[in-house]
Write a protein that holds these residues in place. Structure first.
Motif, PDB file in Angstrom:
ATOM      1  N   ARG A 107      18.200 -64.887 -35.213  1.00  0.00           N
ATOM      2  CA  ARG A 107      18.299 -65.626 -36.474  1.00  0.00           C
ATOM      3  C   ARG A 107      16.948 -65.769 -37.147  1.00  0.00           C
ATOM      4  O   ARG A 107      16.883 -65.953 -38.364  1.00  0.00           O
ATOM      5  CB  ARG A 107      18.894 -67.005 -36.216  1.00  0.00           C
ATOM      6  N   SER A 108      15.869 -65.703 -36.372  1.00  0.00           N
ATOM      7  CA  SER A 108      14.556 -65.767 -37.024  1.00  0.00           C
ATOM      8  C   SER A 108      14.152 -64.394 -37.567  1.00  0.00           C
ATOM      9  O   SER A 108      13.353 -64.294 -38.477  1.00  0.00           O
ATOM     10  CB  SER A 108      13.507 -66.287 -36.040  1.00  0.00           C
ATOM     11  N   LYS A 109      14.735 -63.338 -36.990  1.00  0.00           N
ATOM     12  CA  LYS A 109      14.416 -61.981 -37.488  1.00  0.00           C
ATOM     13  C   LYS A 109      15.257 -61.644 -38.715  1.00  0.00           C
ATOM     14  O   LYS A 109      14.816 -60.938 -39.611  1.00  0.00           O
ATOM     15  CB  LYS A 109      14.699 -60.953 -36.396  1.00  0.00           C
ATOM     16  N   VAL A 110      16.513 -62.105 -38.692  1.00  0.00           N
ATOM     17  CA  VAL A 110      17.406 -61.843 -39.816  1.00  0.00           C
ATOM     18  C   VAL A 110      17.609 -63.163 -40.546  1.00  0.00           C
ATOM     19  O   VAL A 110      18.427 -63.985 -40.151  1.00  0.00           O
ATOM     20  CB  VAL A 110      18.764 -61.282 -39.337  1.00  0.00           C
ATOM     21  N   GLY A 111      16.827 -63.383 -41.593  1.00  0.00           N
ATOM     22  CA  GLY A 111      16.894 -64.649 -42.323  1.00  0.00           C
ATOM     23  C   GLY A 111      18.080 -64.643 -43.267  1.00  0.00           C
ATOM     24  O   GLY A 111      18.309 -63.666 -43.976  1.00  0.00           O
ATOM     25  N   LEU A 112      18.850 -65.741 -43.258  1.00  0.00           N
ATOM     26  CA  LEU A 112      20.042 -65.798 -44.099  1.00  0.00           C
ATOM     27  C   LEU A 112      19.936 -66.997 -45.038  1.00  0.00           C
ATOM     28  O   LEU A 112      19.807 -68.130 -44.594  1.00  0.00           O
ATOM     29  CB  LEU A 112      21.282 -65.916 -43.207  1.00  0.00           C
ATOM     30  N   VAL A 113      19.974 -66.722 -46.329  1.00  0.00           N
ATOM     31  CA  VAL A 113      19.977 -67.802 -47.318  1.00  0.00           C
ATOM     32  C   VAL A 113      21.396 -67.935 -47.833  1.00  0.00           C
ATOM     33  O   VAL A 113      21.928 -67.014 -48.450  1.00  0.00           O
ATOM     34  CB  VAL A 113      19.030 -67.485 -48.491  1.00  0.00           C
ATOM     35  N   PHE A 114      22.016 -69.072 -47.548  1.00  0.00           N
ATOM     36  CA  PHE A 114      23.411 -69.261 -47.923  1.00  0.00           C
ATOM     37  C   PHE A 114      23.554 -69.516 -49.415  1.00  0.00           C
ATOM     38  O   PHE A 114      22.584 -69.782 -50.122  1.00  0.00           O
ATOM     39  CB  PHE A 114      24.014 -70.434 -47.159  1.00  0.00           C
ATOM     40  N   GLN A 115      24.815 -69.487 -49.846  1.00  0.00           N
ATOM     41  CA  GLN A 115      25.117 -69.836 -51.225  1.00  0.00           C
ATOM     42  C   GLN A 115      24.740 -71.301 -51.452  1.00  0.00           C
ATOM     43  O   GLN A 115      24.934 -72.125 -50.559  1.00  0.00           O
ATOM     44  CB  GLN A 115      26.611 -69.655 -51.431  1.00  0.00           C
ATOM     45  N   TYR A 116      24.260 -71.630 -52.613  1.00  0.00           N
ATOM     46  CA  TYR A 116      23.782 -72.983 -52.911  1.00  0.00           C
ATOM     47  C   TYR A 116      22.902 -73.523 -51.787  1.00  0.00           C
ATOM     48  O   TYR A 116      23.204 -74.562 -51.203  1.00  0.00           O
ATOM     49  CB  TYR A 116      24.959 -73.930 -53.166  1.00  0.00           C
ATOM     50  N   PRO A 117      21.822 -72.833 -51.443  1.00  0.00           N
ATOM     51  CA  PRO A 117      21.019 -73.241 -50.292  1.00  0.00           C
ATOM     52  C   PRO A 117      20.353 -74.594 -50.506  1.00  0.00           C
ATOM     53  O   PRO A 117      19.950 -75.235 -49.547  1.00  0.00           O
ATOM     54  CB  PRO A 117      19.975 -72.128 -50.174  1.00  0.00           C
TER      55      PRO A 117
END
Lengths: 286, 268
Positions: free
Chosen positions: A82-92
């Motif tokens: 999860r630190s390598k693949v950063g995910l920014v969600f909708q309405y972060p």
């Protein structure tokens, strides 16, 4: 360095009246340094797909490999993934919680076990990276405007220094100016940091200008996958999936249908201008 | 992740229980709950179990789906069982130092756990088979007489149905925020109690903010549509009793009479 998805299926609420197949045999290869747009109508499975890439959702069947390692292996460290693949969600911006923006951006690096100093350094460069003016850094996140909050939230993921950055509808609910600013910022991160970026959107307009590959999702499967120009050739298929080609592409195709010799493979306003000027000059010569 | 919470949720189907008038089901739930506190001995237990089994069968809701709802109260069940087991006075059967387990303790622990489990299962049948709208209508109509003595019946039922409606929304929201924080490396599962409580802050703060925002939006939307309480409001689909509702009332009466009879005449 790559992400490979092998025949991934995902079923929500299996075995109840609410059962829903969200992904259907999705196979995909993402190379290092790509800038990909994932497009699809609401409910096409694009948000479900990206949550598989950092192991937040686990496939019902199929395999996912990050840099050649199976992420479903028992001793695979998914927290590190999860630190390598950063995910920014909708309405972060809805995930902000610390008293100040700066402290909130430090949350990610601190969770990685970094020292306070290192965390703050990373927060510093992440906030710089998203272009949030320094005067806002030590305010409460709730005092910021929508676009500023969104930048702060993106910085929160960026501060973990991911190798791959995934953004789910980063421009939802922003005005046109805010939209362009965010997208330009993302494009410059791709250029300068050579990050692999996946941009999820339901709007062709948003991504056409920036990405070098488009994946079109429809009802849980991949409908089209290729360079924007290739994908936009399939106008009818796209319309059947509830999507449209960018307005300039549509305009060029209409012009061509009416006998004006412009290239139909135009995706941005700049290219359209060139194409029209070219057609005019040919016309004049003739 | 959190989608297992089924308390208060509606399960779409068109079983006979789904079709019943909500007032019958409210009455039925009341009778069922009373019977849970009434029954005594093994015969009563069997009768209540049979009643519950028939209810679940009629509801058309998968048993697995209902049992999932028990997960949410697992902690309460275990605590209740433990307290009853260890703190009931009587002849000690086994004792380790200060800890004594009595026969009465085992009995009362078993009964309390069964009662609570049945209570949750039985009352979840009501919400699983009734949409929040019908439930509100039913409650409002059933309690209407209380209006005369100044009880704000309409408001109470409105509050209740909004609360029920918001459970899935807040669960979904929690799930979303949890995932967003997990994506930032948060850890909700490991560490001791204090560390875990602390790890809830990144979840609870955004959740509260969003709950207030949603409540505010809802209030505005209601006001924008001129909502002003129950006065003079008519229904598009008013509740009407049908023959099956009468039959259901009759069955309920028989069930309750049976439980009472068992309590009076059968002592085991």
């Amino acid at each position: 360095m790559s992400i490979i998805l092998d025949k991934v299926d995902y079923v929500y609420n299996g075995g109840t009246a609410y059962e829903k197949r969200a992904l259907n045999q999705v196979s995909l290869k993402i190379q290092d340094g790509e800038f990909i747009g994932i497009i699809g109508h609401t409910g096409s499975g694009k948000s479900t797909l990206i949550q598989h890439l950092n192991g937040l959702l686990l496939a019902s069947s199929g395999g996912i490999y990050y840099n050649g390692r199976d992420i479903y292996e028992e001793d695979y460290d998914r927290k590190e993934l999860r630190s390598k693949v950063g995910l920014v969600f909708q309405y972060p911006e809805h995930q902000l919680f610390e008293p100040t923006v700066f402290a909130d951006v430090c949350f990610g690096p601190k969770n990685l076990g970094l020292s306070r100093k290192e965390s703050e350094l990373r927060a510093f460069s992440a906030l710089r990276g998203v272009g949030l003016p320094e005067e806002y850094w030590y305010r409460s996140p709730f005092e910021l405007s929508g676009g500023q909050k969104r930048r702060a939230a993106i910085a929160g993921v960026l501060a973990m220094k991911p190798e791959v950055l995934i953004l789910d509808e980063p421009t939802a609910g922003l005005d046109p100016l805010g939209r362009d600013e965010i997208l330009n910022q993302i494009a410059s991160m791709h250029r300068e940091l050579n990050m692999t970026i996946l941009l999820v959107s339901h709007s062709m307009e948003d991504v056409a200008e920036y990405v070098n590959r488009i994946i079109v999702m429809n009802q849980g499967s991949i409908l089209l996958d290729g360079a924007p120009k290739e994908v936009f050739r399939y106008r009818q298929e796209l319309e059947a999936a509830g999507l449209s080609v960018p307005q300039v592409t549509e305009l060029m195709q209409e012009l061509r249908d009416r006998g004006i010799p412009v290239s139909p493979e135009v995706t941005t306003l700049k290219e359209a201008k060139e194409a029209v000027l070219q057609a005019f000059s040919k016309h004049r010569q003739a | 992740m959190l989608r297992d919470i089924t308390i208060g949720q509606y399960y779409p189907s068109d079983s006979i229980l789904h079709q019943l008038d909500p007032r019958v089901k409210l009455m039925g739930t009341l009778v069922y709950v009373l019977s849970l506190f009434f029954f005594r001995g093994v015969s009563g237990f069997l009768a209540v179990t049979l009643g519950l089994a028939v209810l679940i069968r009629l509801s058309g809701v998968p048993v697995g789906y209902m049992v999932k709802g028990l997960k949410a109260i697992a902690v309460i069940l275990i605590l209740t069982g433990m307290f009853n087991l260890l703190l009931t006075p009587g002849e000690p059967l086994i004792s380790f130092g200060a800890v004594k387990i009595t026969e009465e303790g085992i009995k009362s622990a078993a009964f309390m756990v069964v009662r609570l489990t049945y209570l949750v299962l039985g009352s979840s049948v009501l919400t699983l088979t009734t949409t929040p709208n019908r439930l509100t209508d039913g409650l409002e109509k059933a309690l209407r007489p209380l209006n005369r003595i100044g009880v704000p019946v309409h408001e109470i039922s409105m509050i209740m149905s909004i609360a029920l409606r918001f459970i899935p929304i807040l669960v979904e929201e929690t799930d979303k925020i949890m995932k967003a924080q997990l994506a930032r490396g948060a850890d909700f599962e490991s560490g001791n109690l204090i560390k875990r409580a602390k790890s809830m802050v990144p979840l609870l703060v955004p959740l509260f903010v969003s709950a207030f925002r949603r409540a505010n939006d809802l209030a505005l939307a209601m006001e924008a549509r001129c909502y002003n309480g129950g006065m003079g409001r008519t229904k598009m689909k008013p509740l009407k009793y049908e023959r099956r509702d009468g039959a259901a009332y009759l069955l309920l009466a028989l069930y309750f009479a049976g439980i009472i009879a068992l309590r009076i005449w059968l002592k085991f």
